[in-house]
Design an enzyme around this catalytic site. Structure first.
Site, PDB file in Angstrom:
ATOM      1  N   ASP A  92       0.915  -1.162  -0.090  1.00 20.74           N
ATOM      2  CA  ASP A  92      -0.069   0.067   0.041  1.00 20.74           C
ATOM      3  C   ASP A  92       1.079   1.144  -0.097  1.00 20.74           C
ATOM      4  OD1 ASP A  92      -1.524   2.143   0.534  1.00 20.74           O
ATOM      5  OD2 ASP A  92      -2.256   1.474   2.389  1.00 20.74           O
TER       6      ASP A  92
ATOM      7  N   GLU B 251      32.494   4.990   1.904  1.00 18.45           N
ATOM      8  CA  GLU B 251      33.308   4.678   3.188  1.00 18.45           C
ATOM      9  C   GLU B 251      32.480   5.105   4.242  1.00 18.45           C
ATOM     10  OE1 GLU B 251      37.279   6.398   3.425  1.00 18.45           O
ATOM     11  OE2 GLU B 251      36.847   7.165   1.120  1.00 18.45           O
TER      12      GLU B 251
ATOM     13  N   GLU C  15      30.785   5.731   7.834  1.00 13.93           N
ATOM     14  CA  GLU C  15      31.294   6.035   9.199  1.00 13.93           C
ATOM     15  C   GLU C  15      29.990   5.783  10.031  1.00 13.93           C
ATOM     16  OE1 GLU C  15      35.141   8.452   8.501  1.00 13.93           O
ATOM     17  OE2 GLU C  15      33.335   9.769   9.043  1.00 13.93           O
TER      18      GLU C  15
ATOM     19  N   GLU D 133      37.568   4.938  14.250  1.00 15.69           N
ATOM     20  CA  GLU D 133      37.815   6.381  13.476  1.00 15.69           C
ATOM     21  C   GLU D 133      38.147   7.457  14.648  1.00 15.69           C
ATOM     22  OE1 GLU D 133      37.991   8.471  11.244  1.00 15.69           O
ATOM     23  OE2 GLU D 133      37.817   7.246   9.496  1.00 15.69           O
TER      24      GLU D 133
ATOM     25  N   GLU E 170      34.647   2.889  11.223  1.00 19.90           N
ATOM     26  CA  GLU E 170      34.445   2.758   9.675  1.00 19.90           C
ATOM     27  C   GLU E 170      34.711   1.426   9.291  1.00 19.90           C
ATOM     28  OE1 GLU E 170      36.539   6.060   7.286  1.00 19.90           O
ATOM     29  OE2 GLU E 170      37.040   4.397   5.659  1.00 19.90           O
TER      30      GLU E 170
ATOM     31  N   HIS F 108      32.077   9.228   2.667  1.00 19.59           N
ATOM     32  CA  HIS F 108      32.733   9.533   1.445  1.00 19.59           C
ATOM     33  C   HIS F 108      32.303   8.577   0.125  1.00 19.59           C
ATOM     34  CE1 HIS F 108      36.364  11.135   4.128  1.00 19.59           C
ATOM     35  NE2 HIS F 108      35.184  11.892   3.954  1.00 19.59           N
TER      36      HIS F 108
ATOM     37  N   ARG G  40      42.830  16.864   2.223  1.00 20.02           N
ATOM     38  CA  ARG G  40      41.769  16.169   2.741  1.00 20.02           C
ATOM     39  C   ARG G  40      40.712  17.305   3.391  1.00 20.02           C
ATOM     40  NH1 ARG G  40      41.788  10.369   4.083  1.00 20.02           N
ATOM     41  NH2 ARG G  40      43.565   9.768   3.118  1.00 20.02           N
TER      42      ARG G  40
ATOM     43  N   GLU H 134      37.054  10.977  -5.237  1.00 23.51           N
ATOM     44  CA  GLU H 134      36.356  10.901  -3.881  1.00 23.51           C
ATOM     45  C   GLU H 134      35.656  12.147  -3.689  1.00 23.51           C
ATOM     46  OE1 GLU H 134      38.778  11.281  -0.428  1.00 23.51           O
ATOM     47  OE2 GLU H 134      37.767   9.799   0.565  1.00 23.51           O
TER      48      GLU H 134
ATOM     49  N   ARG I 289      33.776  14.096  -0.634  1.00 27.93           N
ATOM     50  CA  ARG I 289      33.726  14.013   0.766  1.00 27.93           C
ATOM     51  C   ARG I 289      32.499  14.532   1.430  1.00 27.93           C
ATOM     52  NH1 ARG I 289      38.819  12.550   2.377  1.00 27.93           N
ATOM     53  NH2 ARG I 289      38.726  13.918   4.393  1.00 27.93           N
TER      54      ARG I 289
HETATM   55  P1  ADP Z   1      40.375   6.714   2.308  1.00 24.59           P
HETATM   56  O1  ADP Z   1      41.766   7.031   1.873  1.00 24.59           O
HETATM   57  O2  ADP Z   1      39.787   7.888   1.632  1.00 24.59           O
HETATM   58  O3  ADP Z   1      40.008   6.564   3.624  1.00 24.59           O
HETATM   59  P2  ADP Z   1      39.305   3.998   1.786  1.00 24.59           P
HETATM   60  O4  ADP Z   1      40.649   3.046   1.472  1.00 24.59           O
HETATM   61  O5  ADP Z   1      39.043   4.010   3.283  1.00 24.59           O
HETATM   62  O6  ADP Z   1      39.888   5.579   1.254  1.00 24.59           O
HETATM   63  O7  ADP Z   1      38.358   3.493   0.952  1.00 24.59           O
HETATM   64  C1  ADP Z   1      38.449   3.604  -0.586  1.00 24.59           C
HETATM   65  C2  ADP Z   1      37.253   3.204  -1.300  1.00 24.59           C
HETATM   66  O8  ADP Z   1      37.438   3.374  -2.763  1.00 24.59           O
HETATM   67  C3  ADP Z   1      36.958   1.534  -1.108  1.00 24.59           C
HETATM   68  O9  ADP Z   1      35.751   1.361  -0.977  1.00 24.59           O
HETATM   69  C4  ADP Z   1      37.551   1.204  -2.371  1.00 24.59           C
HETATM   70  O10 ADP Z   1      36.862  -0.123  -2.870  1.00 24.59           O
HETATM   71  C5  ADP Z   1      36.979   2.198  -3.314  1.00 24.59           C
HETATM   72  N1  ADP Z   1      37.606   1.987  -4.831  1.00 24.59           N
HETATM   73  C6  ADP Z   1      38.635   1.605  -5.300  1.00 24.59           C
HETATM   74  N2  ADP Z   1      38.893   1.686  -6.481  1.00 24.59           N
HETATM   75  C7  ADP Z   1      37.663   2.207  -6.978  1.00 24.59           C
HETATM   76  C8  ADP Z   1      37.439   2.529  -8.109  1.00 24.59           C
HETATM   77  N3  ADP Z   1      38.084   2.275  -9.326  1.00 24.59           N
HETATM   78  N4  ADP Z   1      36.319   3.177  -8.394  1.00 24.59           N
HETATM   79  C9  ADP Z   1      35.412   3.403  -7.229  1.00 24.59           C
HETATM   80  N5  ADP Z   1      35.766   3.002  -6.027  1.00 24.59           N
HETATM   81  C10 ADP Z   1      36.960   2.464  -5.823  1.00 24.59           C
HETATM   82 MG    MG Z   2      38.043   8.692   2.363  1.00 32.23          MG
HETATM   83 MG    MG Z   3      36.983   7.774   7.468  1.00 28.30          MG
HETATM   84 MG    MG Z   4      38.461   5.724   4.775  1.00 27.95          MG
HETATM   85 MG    MG Z   5      41.433   3.931   4.529  1.00 27.83          MG
END
Ligand code: ADP
Ligand code: MG
Ligand code: MG
Ligand code: MG
Ligand code: MG
Length: 442
Positions: free
Chosen positions: A52, A130, A132, A187, A194, A243, A314, A331, A333
């Site tokens: 519904d 990512e 959190e 974190e 995270e 992110h 960052r 990325e 953010r």
């Molecule tokens: P950070 O350095 O910002 O903390 P993380 O290592 O925590 O980054 O997270 C990186 C994320 O990016 C992961 O979920 C990873 O699978 C993703 N990732 C890696 N390669 C690619 C891609 N080609 N396209 C999209 N996401 C990707």
């Molecule tokens: Mg990140």
């Molecule tokens: Mg983080």
């Molecule tokens: Mg991260």
């Molecule tokens: Mg990381």
């Protein structure tokens, strides 16, 4: 994995599944589900389970309320945290009208439409979130608090990190559901965690985010803790972001990578980022959906406030993490985990594709800490701000046609109306801060 109806019928039988949860998501990002017994599976697989829609926020009016759930067979999964006897599985569904057409208010449909647009341009869109969250204590009555006895910080480990065993259990359960967990860590804030899982095609990524949130909340509760994705649960501490890492692939190759470029990124990636920057103000109401979201987007906590991009910095809104080749990604953010992930990925993609179509050019890279810029420096370097409140974000949404087109008229209208009510309710509150600040002085 491509599963047929027959595969699912066999799995349900072999695994002793007795209940199937038919899941979907409302426009505000809440997961909804109706549980059916295994006897009803045939009916469910034929798309005959009815809901519904008038009782779902932002869906439809009473006069046209009957809607049908069409399960996406590839999403079949057993919920590992449920009992081993009389097991429970889930199917993520698309919502259809009685006339057999997809429902325009279904967020999953909105994402599919943008993905189709990308694929017509020759692209596959990948996303890696990512996410959190906080793990808090419950009080003597089992009610959630925003307190924690955990004293750990970034990358700390037990016994400082009391959430560690819960986090471990979450990871194990998700792995059982087929997630590839890349990393999990404590974190910055007390009680904050995270867990990163591997990027996937955007539709799967959005489904995964919904599954992730359910798993985190459920397993925290089983451990006597309260998990929250509220963006800023404790003033003065870091908030929770989500992110979003994004890339476009073309013919199996990462189209954001260019070996011959000094930064290793393609012109396409530059247009995509320019598109994100051009529409981020317009889509912030989607990526940062709560009154509380804007308490996170303040200087000093690695959360962005200004429209800048950078390879390493960052404090920038858009960062290009170091890895290149197939891991080349952009990325964003600003999003927080309270957002609807289907709508979030849809508007990000729409913005990026618009940048590509319009061949938007990228402003200069900002490598300094933008938080330290004076208002004059921000002005001189043409650095704009993210909306500072939900109200401002809703106004920006009404001014961005690209974002509205991606959401469609139905969702745009329902979303803005619902969020305006939320803002008005907040606006009429008198907070503790105001009392502390004004009660005596005035
Ligand atoms: P950070 O350095 O910002 O903390 P993380 O290592 O925590 O980054 O997270 C990186 C994320 O990016 C992961 O979920 C990873 O699978 C993703 N990732 C890696 N390669 C690619 C891609 N080609 N396209 C999209 N996401 C990707
Ligand atoms: Mg990140
Ligand atoms: Mg983080
Ligand atoms: Mg991260
Ligand atoms: Mg990381």
């Amino acid at each position: 994995v491509a599963l047929t109806k027959e595969d699912i019928i066999r799995l349900v039988d072999e695994e002793g599944v007795q209940f199937i949860r038919m899941q979907f998501t409302d426009i505000f990002g809440q997961m909804k589900n109706v549980a059916i017994t295994a006897d009803q599976l045939g009916k469910a697989l034929r798309g005959e389970i009815m809901i519904d829609g008038s009782s779902i926020e932002g869906f439809v009016r009473i006069e046209e309320s009957d809607q049908y759930l069409h399960p996406d067979l590839s999403t079949f999964a057993i919920l590992p945290w449920r009992p081993q006897y009389g097991r429970v599985a889930r199917l993520i569904c698309d919502v259809y009208n009685p006339d057999g057409l997809p429902f325009v208010g279904d967020p999953r449909q909105v994402l599919k439409t943008q993905l189709k647009r990308a694929s017509d341009m020759g692209f596959t869109f990948y996303a890696g979130p990512e996410c959190e969250f906080f793990l808090f204590q419950t009080d003597d009555h089992g009610k959630p608090t925003n307190q924690t006895t955990d004293n750990a910080g970034y990358f700390d480990l037990g016994p400082l990190d009391q959430g560690e065993s819960t986090r471990r259990e979450i990871c194990l359960n998700l792995e059982e559901m087929g997630f590839e967990i890349e990393a999990s860590h404590h974190e910055v804030a007390k009680g904050q965690h995270e867990i990163d899982f591997k990027y996937a095609e955007a539709l799967t990524a959005a489904d995964n985010i919904m599954t992730f949130k359910l798993a985190v909340k459920t397993i925290a509760q089983m451990n006597g803790l309260h998990a929250t994705f509220m963006p800023k649960p404790v003033a003065g501490e870091a908030g929770s972001g989500m992110h979003v890492n994004m890339s476009l692939f073309h013919d199996g190759k990462n189209a954001f990578y260019d070996e011959s470029d000094p930064m290793g990124i393609s012109q396409l990636a530059r247009h995509f980022i320019a598109g994100l920057l051009a529409h981020v103000q317009g889509f912030t109401a989607i990526t940062n959906p709560l009154v509380n979201s804007y308490k996170r987007l303040v200087p000093g906590y690695e959360a962005p406030c200004y429209l800048a991009w950078s390879a390493g910095n960052r404090s920038a809104l858009v960062r290009i993490p170091t890895p290149r080749g197939n891991a080349t990604r952009v990325e964003l953010r600003s999003p927080d985990p309270a957002c609807n992930p289907y709508l979030t990925l849809a508007v990000c993609l729409a913005a990026g594709l618009d940048g590509i179509e319009q061949q938007l050019s990228l402003p200069e890279e900002i490598n300094e800490n933008v938080y330290s810029f004076t208002p004059q420096q921000l002005k001189d370097r043409h650095i704009d701000k993210l909306p500072a409140t939900l109200d401002g974000a809703l106004t920006a949404l009404t001014q961005d046609q690209v974002v509205q087109d991606a959401l469609g008229t139905h969702i745009t209208e329902q979303y803005i109306a619902g969020k305006r009510r939320e803002w008005e309710a907040y606006r009429s509150q008198v907070s503790q801060w105001e009392l502390d600040q004004y009660l005596v002085s005035f």
